[in-house]
Design an enzyme around this catalytic site. Structure first.
Site, PDB file in Angstrom:
ATOM      1  N   GLY A 127       8.729  -5.710 -19.342  1.00 40.95           N
ATOM      2  CA  GLY A 127       9.540  -5.249 -20.469  1.00 40.95           C
ATOM      3  C   GLY A 127      10.567  -6.301 -20.867  1.00 40.95           C
ATOM      4  CE1 TYR A 128      11.729  -9.823 -17.960  1.00 37.94           C
ATOM      5  CE2 TYR A 128      11.434 -12.077 -18.683  1.00 37.94           C
ATOM      6  CZ  TYR A 128      11.801 -11.184 -17.709  1.00 37.94           C
ATOM      7  OH  TYR A 128      12.237 -11.650 -16.499  1.00 37.94           O
ATOM      8  CB  SER A 129       8.835  -9.374 -26.252  1.00 38.35           C
ATOM      9  OG  SER A 129       8.557 -10.671 -25.773  1.00 38.35           O
ATOM     10  CD  GLU A 141       5.389 -14.954 -19.006  1.00 36.47           C
ATOM     11  OE1 GLU A 141       4.693 -14.394 -19.864  1.00 36.47           O
ATOM     12  OE2 GLU A 141       6.601 -14.763 -18.887  1.00 36.47           O
ATOM     13  CG  ASN A 148       3.064 -23.764 -27.353  1.00 33.19           C
ATOM     14  OD1 ASN A 148       3.297 -23.015 -26.401  1.00 33.19           O
ATOM     15  ND2 ASN A 148       1.879 -24.288 -27.548  1.00 33.19           N
ATOM     16  CD  GLU A 149       6.134 -23.178 -32.636  1.00 33.07           C
ATOM     17  OE1 GLU A 149       5.130 -23.470 -33.296  1.00 33.07           O
ATOM     18  OE2 GLU A 149       6.143 -22.257 -31.787  1.00 33.07           O
TER      19      GLU A 149
END
Length: 398
Positions: free
Chosen positions: A127-129, A244, A384-385
């Site tokens: 539960g992060y984003s 991760e 990736n940015e």
């Protein structure tokens, strides 16, 4: 760094191969190699086999049930598993929340959670984003207010992978709304059966129910489910993300996929010749192979440094960027090899369980689904940015 394996490491590789020959279920390996859907029972079955062997927890200290392997041994094991078609171990429990519990948790938390993770008795999700906090994770708004011996949690998480199967979720929540963004966050463990939790599916481009939205409406969480100190959860989050991002690189999976791609390109005919003889295709294939060789060397340098006592820093961001872009390029080349058979389709059209008939070469049946699914790799785990920003700050000082 010595890029050649020692005699002891070569012996270990033979041991891993013997284990996979004997213990990896053929039906599961077939699904993996043909990019077919793996059910929850497939994942749990393989993970229990690994645990019986004592090879489930690669990143845990030996005293908690870990393998005690060196980073090089872990690299060899993951590479051989990819070559044989073994499923990737579900990371959320054993590779993500467990290392956090081991490093920051209480002894009681370790006794409570680690055994069930090790034996795959409990399915975890992350539960992060949130809808407004993805790459800018510190902007999360799900809040937890302490009331006596529990927290009351309200908010929403999104892109919760396989949350529909989960028994528990580890969450970043805001416990001090007045603190700076990173300083008011805590790390909570939450039972998914707690009243007030709702899971809603998000169907992805490949037609799969892989990710979800999770809503928290006055969810009561015992205070003892706090990992680490209150308002210090950002430290746990950064520690977890290092594991991760390094894992997302998927060197072993890319090597196995590239080998399969070469085999396919040697069989597929274009203008009366094998596709692998087409100059444009060969150039793209050669570029991928050279980049993958460079990525593997970078990965080996990273694990060798870890074996010598170092801690991955910006290297994990390098690996994440290059690894995900290569995996996307390989799926694009498979799409090119499949030609018109790579067009999007309804999954049930080709699933044998639905009585569908296969169309075109076998490898093409899952190409479009795989291609679409791989689009996510350059986004999750920190886009990736964002990884490029991390590299610029940590290495270039910008």
């Amino acid at each position: 760094m010595d890029i050649n394996y020692t005699p002891e490491e070569l012996a270990f590789r033979n041991e891993v191969r013997a284990f996979l020959d004997e213990k990896l279920p053929k039906d599961i390996a077939s699904k993996v190699k043909n990019s077919q859907h793996l059910g929850k029972e497939d994942t749990i079955r393989w993970q229990k086999i690994l645990n019986e062997q004592g090879w489930m927890a690669l990143h845990w200290p030996k005293e908690y049930g870990g393998t005690g392997w060196s980073p090089i041994q872990k690299h060899i094991f993951e590479e051989e598993c990819a070559e044989y078609g073994a499923p990737t171990v579900l990371p959320f429990g054993v590779n993500m929340v467990a290392p956090v519990i081991i490093k920051f948790g209480t002894e009681e938390q370790k006794k409570t959670y680690l055994p069930s993770i090790l034996n795959s008795d409990v399915w975890w999700c992350q539960g992060y984003s949130e809808p407004g906090a993805g790459s800018d994770l510190a902007g999360l708004k799900t809040k937890a207010v302490r009331e006596g011996d529990h927290y009351v949690v309200n908010g929403q998480k999104t892109w919760t992978t396989l949350g529909q199967h989960a028994d528990w979720i580890f969450c970043l929540v805001r416990t001090d709304p007045n603190a700076k963004k990173q300083e008011g966050i805590s790390f909570l463990l939450i039972d998914m059966q707690t009243p007030g939790i709702t899971v809603r599916p998000l169907i992805t481009l490949d037609g799969e129910h892989e990710v979800n939205e999770v809503f928290f409406d006055d969810v009561k969480v015992p205070v003892e489910n706090l990992v680490g100190e209150e308002n210090k959860g950002w430290t746990c989050a950064k520690y977890l993300l290092t594991f991760e991002r390094t894992g997302i690189a998927g060197v072993g999976q890319s090597k196995a996929a590239l080998k399969h791609l070469k085999e396919v390109a040697a069989k597929v005919q274009q203008n009366g010749k094998p596709l692998i003889e087409d100059p444009l295709f060969r150039n793209r294939l050669a570029d991928v192979e050279m980049e993958l060789m460079a990525l593997e060397m970078t990965n080996l340098r990273t694990v060798a440094a870890a074996q010598a006592g170092g801690v991955p820093g910006a290297e994990s961001s390098f690996l994440k960027i290059m690894g995900t872009e290569l995996r996307q390029e390989i799926t694009d080349l498979f799409r090119r090899a499949a030609g018109p058979y790579a067009q999007p389709f309804l999954p049930e059209t080709f699933e044998a369980d639905y009585g569908g008939d296969m169309v075109g070469p076998d490898f093409a049946n899952t190409v479009s689904a795989k291609y679409f699914n791989m689009r996510k790799l350059s986004i999750f785990g920190g886009s990736n940015e964002i990884q490029k920003n991390i590299i610029a700050k940590m290495i270039l000082g910008l």
